[in-house]
Design a protein around this motif. Structure first.
Motif, PDB file in Angstrom:
ATOM      1  N   LEU A  12       0.814  -1.206  -0.068  1.00  0.00           N
ATOM      2  CA  LEU A  12       0.068   0.072  -0.030  1.00  0.00           C
ATOM      3  C   LEU A  12       0.854   1.205  -0.081  1.00  0.00           C
ATOM      4  O   LEU A  12       0.394   2.137  -0.687  1.00  0.00           O
ATOM      5  CB  LEU A  12      -0.867  -0.078   1.142  1.00  0.00           C
ATOM      6  CG  LEU A  12      -2.150  -1.135   1.088  1.00  0.00           C
ATOM      7  CD1 LEU A  12      -2.965  -1.129   2.565  1.00  0.00           C
ATOM      8  CD2 LEU A  12      -2.960  -0.689   0.038  1.00  0.00           C
ATOM      9  N   ASP A  13       2.103   0.997   0.791  1.00  0.00           N
ATOM     10  CA  ASP A  13       2.858   2.415   0.735  1.00  0.00           C
ATOM     11  C   ASP A  13       3.555   2.519  -0.751  1.00  0.00           C
ATOM     12  O   ASP A  13       3.713   3.811  -0.912  1.00  0.00           O
ATOM     13  CB  ASP A  13       4.040   2.169   1.876  1.00  0.00           C
ATOM     14  CG  ASP A  13       3.663   2.450   3.263  1.00  0.00           C
ATOM     15  OD1 ASP A  13       2.824   2.948   3.405  1.00  0.00           O
ATOM     16  OD2 ASP A  13       4.367   1.641   4.143  1.00  0.00           O
ATOM     17  N   LEU A  14       3.545   1.590  -1.351  1.00  0.00           N
ATOM     18  CA  LEU A  14       4.186   1.763  -2.541  1.00  0.00           C
ATOM     19  C   LEU A  14       3.242   2.377  -3.729  1.00  0.00           C
ATOM     20  O   LEU A  14       3.541   2.636  -4.952  1.00  0.00           O
ATOM     21  CB  LEU A  14       5.073   0.327  -3.269  1.00  0.00           C
ATOM     22  CG  LEU A  14       6.284  -0.055  -2.674  1.00  0.00           C
ATOM     23  CD1 LEU A  14       6.786  -1.622  -3.119  1.00  0.00           C
ATOM     24  CD2 LEU A  14       7.402   1.039  -2.926  1.00  0.00           C
ATOM     25  N   GLY A  15       1.934   2.262  -3.273  1.00  0.00           N
ATOM     26  CA  GLY A  15       0.900   2.941  -4.198  1.00  0.00           C
ATOM     27  C   GLY A  15      -0.122   1.952  -4.522  1.00  0.00           C
ATOM     28  O   GLY A  15      -0.806   2.318  -5.373  1.00  0.00           O
ATOM     29  N   ALA A  16      -0.186   0.734  -4.283  1.00  0.00           N
ATOM     30  CA  ALA A  16      -1.322  -0.258  -4.421  1.00  0.00           C
ATOM     31  C   ALA A  16      -2.568   0.556  -3.818  1.00  0.00           C
ATOM     32  O   ALA A  16      -2.668   0.900  -2.879  1.00  0.00           O
ATOM     33  CB  ALA A  16      -1.007  -1.686  -3.801  1.00  0.00           C
ATOM     34  N   ASP A  17      -3.730   0.321  -4.487  1.00  0.00           N
ATOM     35  CA  ASP A  17      -5.030   0.721  -4.214  1.00  0.00           C
ATOM     36  C   ASP A  17      -5.876  -0.351  -3.113  1.00  0.00           C
ATOM     37  O   ASP A  17      -6.661   0.148  -2.509  1.00  0.00           O
ATOM     38  CB  ASP A  17      -5.869   0.897  -5.128  1.00  0.00           C
ATOM     39  CG  ASP A  17      -5.334   2.129  -6.389  1.00  0.00           C
ATOM     40  OD1 ASP A  17      -5.298   3.387  -5.851  1.00  0.00           O
ATOM     41  OD2 ASP A  17      -4.481   1.823  -7.222  1.00  0.00           O
ATOM     42  N   ASP A  18      -5.492  -1.711  -3.224  1.00  0.00           N
ATOM     43  CA  ASP A  18      -5.987  -2.405  -2.636  1.00  0.00           C
ATOM     44  C   ASP A  18      -5.266  -3.676  -2.506  1.00  0.00           C
ATOM     45  O   ASP A  18      -4.463  -3.992  -3.120  1.00  0.00           O
ATOM     46  CB  ASP A  18      -7.570  -2.940  -3.274  1.00  0.00           C
ATOM     47  CG  ASP A  18      -8.515  -3.554  -2.314  1.00  0.00           C
ATOM     48  OD1 ASP A  18      -7.911  -3.750  -0.956  1.00  0.00           O
ATOM     49  OD2 ASP A  18      -9.663  -3.673  -2.495  1.00  0.00           O
ATOM     50  N   TYR A  19      -5.560  -4.657  -1.369  1.00  0.00           N
ATOM     51  CA  TYR A  19      -4.698  -5.609  -1.044  1.00  0.00           C
ATOM     52  C   TYR A  19      -5.570  -6.982  -0.731  1.00  0.00           C
ATOM     53  O   TYR A  19      -6.259  -6.788   0.217  1.00  0.00           O
ATOM     54  CB  TYR A  19      -3.719  -5.393  -0.178  1.00  0.00           C
ATOM     55  CG  TYR A  19      -2.526  -6.370   0.184  1.00  0.00           C
ATOM     56  CD1 TYR A  19      -1.180  -5.997  -0.191  1.00  0.00           C
ATOM     57  CD2 TYR A  19      -2.546  -7.815   0.471  1.00  0.00           C
ATOM     58  CE1 TYR A  19       0.044  -6.793   0.069  1.00  0.00           C
ATOM     59  CE2 TYR A  19      -1.575  -8.517   0.656  1.00  0.00           C
ATOM     60  CZ  TYR A  19      -0.290  -8.158   0.340  1.00  0.00           C
ATOM     61  OH  TYR A  19       0.747  -9.114   0.502  1.00  0.00           O
ATOM     62  N   ILE A  20      -5.749  -8.239  -1.526  1.00  0.00           N
ATOM     63  CA  ILE A  20      -6.340  -9.248  -1.371  1.00  0.00           C
ATOM     64  C   ILE A  20      -5.499 -10.317  -1.095  1.00  0.00           C
ATOM     65  O   ILE A  20      -4.599 -10.576  -1.996  1.00  0.00           O
ATOM     66  CB  ILE A  20      -7.415  -9.586  -2.601  1.00  0.00           C
ATOM     67  CG1 ILE A  20      -8.421  -8.413  -2.517  1.00  0.00           C
ATOM     68  CG2 ILE A  20      -8.161 -10.693  -2.207  1.00  0.00           C
ATOM     69  CD1 ILE A  20      -9.287  -8.554  -3.820  1.00  0.00           C
ATOM     70  N   THR A  21      -5.551 -11.022  -0.074  1.00  0.00           N
ATOM     71  CA  THR A  21      -4.679 -12.304   0.221  1.00  0.00           C
ATOM     72  C   THR A  21      -5.223 -13.717  -0.217  1.00  0.00           C
ATOM     73  O   THR A  21      -6.382 -13.816  -0.109  1.00  0.00           O
ATOM     74  CB  THR A  21      -4.361 -12.416   1.835  1.00  0.00           C
ATOM     75  OG1 THR A  21      -5.631 -12.463   2.387  1.00  0.00           O
ATOM     76  CG2 THR A  21      -3.911 -11.054   2.309  1.00  0.00           C
ATOM     77  N   LYS A  22      -4.580 -14.364  -0.738  1.00  0.00           N
ATOM     78  CA  LYS A  22      -5.062 -15.762  -1.023  1.00  0.00           C
ATOM     79  C   LYS A  22      -4.983 -16.796   0.245  1.00  0.00           C
ATOM     80  O   LYS A  22      -4.184 -16.551   1.071  1.00  0.00           O
ATOM     81  CB  LYS A  22      -3.910 -16.319  -2.113  1.00  0.00           C
ATOM     82  CG  LYS A  22      -3.782 -15.469  -3.755  1.00  0.00           C
ATOM     83  CD  LYS A  22      -2.835 -16.326  -4.258  1.00  0.00           C
ATOM     84  CE  LYS A  22      -2.381 -15.447  -5.438  1.00  0.00           C
ATOM     85  NZ  LYS A  22      -1.309 -15.805  -6.355  1.00  0.00           N
TER      86      LYS A  22
END
Length: 234
Positions: A93-103
C-alpha cells in the motif's frame, strides 16, 4: 456498452485464466502476463484501466512492477498475494497499491473490489471510456463492444479465434508477437502443440481482411520471430 481493459499479472496459469474468465463474463477485456518483464512490456504498449498484481512473480518481482507503474500512471493496482503478513500489506500500500487481497480469495470479493476501484478511478479522472470500444488501424476497425470487424465501413465476419488474433495485434500496434506469445494469449496455453495452428488461422484471417493476402498490409510476418500489425503506425 463500455469496454475496460484489465491486466492480470499472475504466474499461476490456472488462477490467471480463472480470473480472466470471470472478468470477461463481467464484460471486461483482459490481458494476461505471467512474469514481471511480460507485464511491463504490456504496460509500455497499451493503456489499461486496472491492474491485478501478484507479488511473487518471476523475472521482475511484483513490488518492482508496482513501483514502475506508479512512476508513470495512477491506474488502480489491486494486489493479489499469498503474502498475508501486515508488513507485506503495508509495503504494498505504501508503494501505491490501491487494494490488497490475500490468497485464498473468493471470486465474488475480487469482482466487487475490481468494480469499486474502477468506479472510483473513472469518477476521479472524469474518464470517458466509450472511445476505447473501437480499435483502429488505417481503414480497419475492430469494435470491442459489438465484436464486429469493419474495413472501409463494411463488416467482415470472423471466427472467435480470428477476432481474438486481430484484437491482440490491434491492441499493441507496435509490438512483434512471437508464436509462443500468440498461443498463450489467444489459445490460453503455454505449450504450442502444433505451430501450424497459428499459421492456418493467420492465413484465414488474411483472406478475410487483406485485399491481397499474398502481400498483406495489416498482418505482417516478422521472419524467424512471429507477426505484427502492419508497420506499427495507426
Amino acid at each position: 456498452m463500455t469496454t475496460i481493459g484489465i491486466l492480470i499479472i499472475e504466474d499461476d496459469q490456472e488462477i490467471n485464466h480463472l480470473i480472466a474468465r470471470y472478468l470477461q463474463k463481467e464484460g471486461y477485456v483482459t490481458h494476461s502476463a505471467y512474469d514481471g518483464e511480460d507485464a511491463l512490456s504490456w504496460l509500455a504498449e497499451q493503456s489499461f484501466q486496472l491492474v491485478i498484481l501478484d507479488l511473487m512473480i518471476p523475472r521482475i518481482e511484483g513490488y518492482e512492477v508496482l513501483r514502475r507503474i506508479r512512476e508513470k500512471d495512477n491506474i488502480p493496482v489491486l494486489i493479489l498475494s499469498a503474502k498475508s503478513e501486515e508488513i507485506d500489506k503495508m509495503l504494498g500500500l505504501d508503494l501505491g497499491a490501491d487494494d490488497y487481497i490475500t490468497k485464498p480469495f473468493s471470486m465474488g470479493e475480487l469482482i466487487a473490489r475490481v468494480r469499486a476501484q474502477l468506479r472510483r478511478y473513472l469518477i476521479l479522472n472524469n474518464a470517458s471510456i466509450d472511445t476505447l470500444q473501437i480499435l483502429k488501424y488505417k481503414d480497419l476497425e475492430l469494435d470491442l463492444g459489438t465484436c464486429e470487424v469493419r474495413i472501409g465501413g463494411k463488416v467482415k465476419p470472423l471466427t472467435a479465434k480470428e477476432f481474438e488474433l486481430l484484437k491482440l495485434f490491434m491492441s499493441s500496434p507496435t509490438r512483434v508477437f512471437t508464436k509462443s506469445h500468440i498461443f498463450k494469449a489467444v489459445w490460453k496455453d503455454d505449450f504450442i502443440s502444433d505451430e501450424n495452428t497459428i499459421m492456418v488461422h493467420i492465413r484465414r484471417l488474411r483472406t478475410k481482411i487483406e485485399e491481397d493476402p499474398s502481400n498483406p498490409q495489416y498482418i505482417q510476418t516478422v521472419w524467424g520471430i512471429g507477426y505484427k500489425l502492419g508497420d506499427g503506425q495507426r
